[in-house]
Design a protein around this motif. Structure first.
Motif, PDB file in Angstrom:
ATOM      1  N   ASP A  39       0.817  -1.197   0.000  1.00 22.66           N
ATOM      2  CA  ASP A  39       0.000   0.000   0.000  1.00 22.66           C
ATOM      3  C   ASP A  39       0.859   1.258   0.000  1.00 22.66           C
ATOM      4  OD1 ASP A  39      -2.256  -1.508   0.021  1.00 22.66           O
ATOM      5  OD2 ASP A  39      -2.517  -1.425   2.200  1.00 22.66           O
ATOM      6  N   CYS A  40       0.444   2.226  -0.800  1.00 19.85           N
ATOM      7  CA  CYS A  40       1.132   3.516  -0.849  1.00 19.85           C
ATOM      8  C   CYS A  40       0.048   4.590  -0.840  1.00 19.85           C
ATOM      9  CB  CYS A  40       1.990   3.614  -2.113  1.00 19.85           C
ATOM     10  SG  CYS A  40       2.878   5.167  -2.274  1.00 19.85           S
ATOM     11  N   LEU A  41       0.135   5.533   0.090  1.00 18.14           N
ATOM     12  CA  LEU A  41      -0.888   6.560   0.239  1.00 18.14           C
ATOM     13  C   LEU A  41      -0.381   7.891  -0.287  1.00 18.14           C
ATOM     14  CD1 LEU A  41      -2.156   5.711   3.829  1.00 18.14           C
ATOM     15  CD2 LEU A  41      -3.055   4.922   1.641  1.00 18.14           C
ATOM     16  N   PHE A  42      -1.296   8.688  -0.802  1.00 18.27           N
ATOM     17  CA  PHE A  42      -0.953   9.992  -1.385  1.00 18.27           C
ATOM     18  C   PHE A  42      -1.912  11.033  -0.857  1.00 18.27           C
ATOM     19  CE2 PHE A  42      -1.398  13.414  -4.410  1.00 18.27           C
ATOM     20  CZ  PHE A  42      -0.109  13.661  -4.853  1.00 18.27           C
ATOM     21  N   PHE A  43      -1.363  12.242  -0.568  1.00 18.74           N
ATOM     22  CA  PHE A  43      -2.207  13.390  -0.269  1.00 18.74           C
ATOM     23  C   PHE A  43      -1.413  14.653  -0.554  1.00 18.74           C
ATOM     24  CE2 PHE A  43      -0.390  11.573   3.525  1.00 18.74           C
ATOM     25  CZ  PHE A  43       0.254  12.630   4.151  1.00 18.74           C
ATOM     26  N   GLY A  44      -2.116  15.745  -0.851  1.00 19.53           N
ATOM     27  CA  GLY A  44      -1.464  17.010  -1.191  1.00 19.53           C
ATOM     28  C   GLY A  44      -1.804  17.454  -2.598  1.00 19.53           C
ATOM     29  N   ARG A  45      -0.939  18.289  -3.182  1.00 14.20           N
ATOM     30  CA  ARG A  45      -1.192  18.821  -4.520  1.00 14.20           C
ATOM     31  C   ARG A  45      -1.023  17.737  -5.563  1.00 14.20           C
ATOM     32  NH1 ARG A  45       2.140  23.749  -7.314  1.00 14.20           N
ATOM     33  NH2 ARG A  45       3.689  22.113  -7.573  1.00 14.20           N
ATOM     34  N   ASN A  46      -1.985  17.602  -6.417  1.00 15.90           N
ATOM     35  CA  ASN A  46      -2.003  16.559  -7.443  1.00 15.90           C
ATOM     36  C   ASN A  46      -1.988  17.223  -8.814  1.00 15.90           C
ATOM     37  OD1 ASN A  46      -2.128  13.895  -8.363  1.00 15.90           O
ATOM     38  ND2 ASN A  46      -4.352  13.948  -8.540  1.00 15.90           N
ATOM     39  N   LYS A  47      -0.888  17.964  -9.094  1.00  8.17           N
ATOM     40  CA  LYS A  47      -0.811  18.801 -10.283  1.00  8.17           C
ATOM     41  C   LYS A  47      -0.785  17.966 -11.561  1.00  8.17           C
ATOM     42  CE  LYS A  47       1.808  22.715 -12.113  1.00  8.17           C
ATOM     43  NZ  LYS A  47       2.969  23.604 -11.912  1.00  8.17           N
ATOM     44  N   LYS A  48      -1.428  18.458 -12.594  1.00 10.54           N
ATOM     45  CA  LYS A  48      -1.488  17.772 -13.885  1.00 10.54           C
ATOM     46  C   LYS A  48      -0.136  17.797 -14.566  1.00 10.54           C
ATOM     47  CE  LYS A  48      -4.070  17.745 -18.201  1.00 10.54           C
ATOM     48  NZ  LYS A  48      -5.122  18.397 -18.995  1.00 10.54           N
ATOM     49  N   PRO A  49       0.324  16.686 -15.232  1.00 10.16           N
ATOM     50  CA  PRO A  49      -0.330  15.386 -15.282  1.00 10.16           C
ATOM     51  C   PRO A  49      -0.323  14.705 -13.930  1.00 10.16           C
ATOM     52  CG  PRO A  49       1.833  15.242 -16.238  1.00 10.16           C
ATOM     53  CD  PRO A  49       1.603  16.684 -15.951  1.00 10.16           C
ATOM     54  N   LYS A  50      -1.450  14.190 -13.533  1.00 11.24           N
ATOM     55  CA  LYS A  50      -1.672  13.804 -12.156  1.00 11.24           C
ATOM     56  C   LYS A  50      -1.019  12.479 -11.807  1.00 11.24           C
ATOM     57  CE  LYS A  50      -6.061  16.270 -12.209  1.00 11.24           C
ATOM     58  NZ  LYS A  50      -7.523  16.158 -12.140  1.00 11.24           N
ATOM     59  N   LEU A  51      -0.469  12.427 -10.605  1.00 11.06           N
ATOM     60  CA  LEU A  51       0.007  11.147 -10.091  1.00 11.06           C
ATOM     61  C   LEU A  51      -1.160  10.181  -9.958  1.00 11.06           C
ATOM     62  CD1 LEU A  51       2.600  12.080  -7.318  1.00 11.06           C
ATOM     63  CD2 LEU A  51       3.022  10.643  -9.303  1.00 11.06           C
ATOM     64  N   ILE A  52      -2.296  10.718  -9.537  1.00  7.71           N
ATOM     65  CA  ILE A  52      -3.491   9.882  -9.391  1.00  7.71           C
ATOM     66  C   ILE A  52      -4.563  10.431 -10.319  1.00  7.71           C
ATOM     67  CG2 ILE A  52      -5.209   9.006  -7.784  1.00  7.71           C
ATOM     68  CD1 ILE A  52      -3.214   9.387  -5.577  1.00  7.71           C
ATOM     69  N   LYS A  53      -4.924   9.664 -11.311  1.00  6.13           N
ATOM     70  CA  LYS A  53      -5.890  10.117 -12.302  1.00  6.13           C
ATOM     71  C   LYS A  53      -7.293  10.174 -11.711  1.00  6.13           C
ATOM     72  CE  LYS A  53      -3.534   8.757 -16.544  1.00  6.13           C
ATOM     73  NZ  LYS A  53      -3.617   7.967 -17.797  1.00  6.13           N
ATOM     74  N   ASN A  54      -8.117  11.047 -12.314  1.00  6.82           N
ATOM     75  CA  ASN A  54      -9.518  11.194 -11.939  1.00  6.82           C
ATOM     76  C   ASN A  54      -9.702  11.645 -10.497  1.00  6.82           C
ATOM     77  OD1 ASN A  54     -10.267  10.184 -14.520  1.00  6.82           O
ATOM     78  ND2 ASN A  54      -9.985   8.091 -13.754  1.00  6.82           N
ATOM     79  N   GLU A  55      -8.670  12.328  -9.965  1.00  2.54           N
ATOM     80  CA  GLU A  55      -8.793  12.897  -8.624  1.00  2.54           C
ATOM     81  C   GLU A  55      -8.595  14.406  -8.707  1.00  2.54           C
ATOM     82  OE1 GLU A  55      -9.699  11.678  -5.839  1.00  2.54           O
ATOM     83  OE2 GLU A  55      -9.750   9.534  -6.323  1.00  2.54           O
ATOM     84  N   SER A  56      -9.063  15.102  -7.700  1.00  2.00           N
ATOM     85  CA  SER A  56      -9.013  16.557  -7.694  1.00  2.00           C
ATOM     86  C   SER A  56      -7.582  17.070  -7.627  1.00  2.00           C
ATOM     87  CB  SER A  56      -9.814  17.093  -6.506  1.00  2.00           C
ATOM     88  OG  SER A  56      -9.234  16.628  -5.295  1.00  2.00           O
ATOM     89  N   TYR A  57      -7.423  18.368  -7.878  1.00  2.00           N
ATOM     90  CA  TYR A  57      -6.116  19.020  -7.839  1.00  2.00           C
ATOM     91  C   TYR A  57      -5.525  18.943  -6.435  1.00  2.00           C
ATOM     92  CZ  TYR A  57      -2.783  22.936  -7.983  1.00  2.00           C
ATOM     93  OH  TYR A  57      -1.664  23.727  -7.893  1.00  2.00           O
TER      94      TYR A  57
END
Length: 259
Positions: free
Chosen positions: A3-21
């Protein structure tokens, strides 16, 4: 894959697709190439798909897996994460401001960046082979600062490569602005400490003596009291008044350091 968790700025091109900025709560991160990798390596041991290390900064993120392979995400690229094409078993990765480096099991360091290889900054090159002393070309460890990379050889010699704009390579920045070949900084070194957002570096020798150089505008080198008097420390200088006891670790921020 673990498991790897992500939070914070998700600037385009996004590390996690279909998620908010802006991701305000930790969500599970999944490698986009995970299914592809599973098809290519159906017989690979499950443990070898686990993440060993993550290194990240403004423009890139590298995931290193326990099987010695790595992938990188580039902020200014619309492509999927790219496999890092290093045939040797990768042991450690690091990401600075505009540089990346990889340490292999064989003791080679491959690096890229505008201050490492100005002719082709997007190409990994073996900077170990650029060390003048051929007896020092086996690298035991390395760290990166914001704009430089530091190498620790099997002979306990420390080298630096990259920018010297803040004297972080231990030389006058007017004389040496940067170098694309590793230069010897100190001998008899047991550990190097820096940070991928810092412009300071620390060298610990076998006698537990600590030396530093680089930007000191907030006293982050532990040298000097005045921002105006000693902004850049051009030479590696011994830090005094450190309490007796073994130094275990040093963490470097942009404007501070913690031992």
């Amino acid at each position: 894959m673990n498991d790897c968790l992500f939070f914070g700025r998700n600037k385009k091109p996004k590390l996690i697709k279909n998620e908010s900025y802006r991701i305000t709560k930790p969500i599970q991160f999944e490698n986009e190439n995970e299914n592809e990798n599973e098809n290519e390596n159906e017989n690979e041991n499950e443990n070898e798909k686990q993440i060993k290390q993550i290194s990240t900064r403004n423009y890139s993120t590298i995931f290193l897996f326990k099987n010695g392979k790595a992938i990188e995400y580039l902020e200014n690229s619309n492509e999927n994460p790219q496999k890092i094409q290093i045939e040797e078993n990768i042991q450690k990765v690091t990401v600075g401001n505009l540089n990346e480096a990889i340490l292999t099991k064989e003791g080679n360091v491959f690096a890229k960046g505008k201050d490492i290889n100005s002719k082709n900054p997007k190409e990994f090159i073996n900077i170990s082979l650029l060390i003048k002393d051929t007896n020092d070309r086996i690298i035991e460890d390395f760290v990166s600062s914001r704009d430089s990379i530091y190498l620790l050889t099997s002979n306990q010699n420390a080298y630096g490569i990259g920018s010297n704009g803040n004297c972080e390579l231990g030389f006058d920045s007017e004389t040496l602005k940067k170098t694309e070949k590793p230069i010897l900084m100190m001998k008899n070194i047991s550990k190097i400490f820096s940070g991928n957002d810092s412009t300071q570096v620390f060298f610990l020798n076998s006698n537990q003596e600590l030396f530093s150089c680089g930007l000191n505008d907030y006293g982050q080198l532990g040298l000097g009291e005045s921002r105006k008097k000693e902004i850049n420390i051009q030479k590696l200088t011994k830090i005094q008044n450190i309490p007796k006891g073994k130094i275990i670790d040093i963490q470097c921020g942009n404007y501070h350091s913690i031992i």
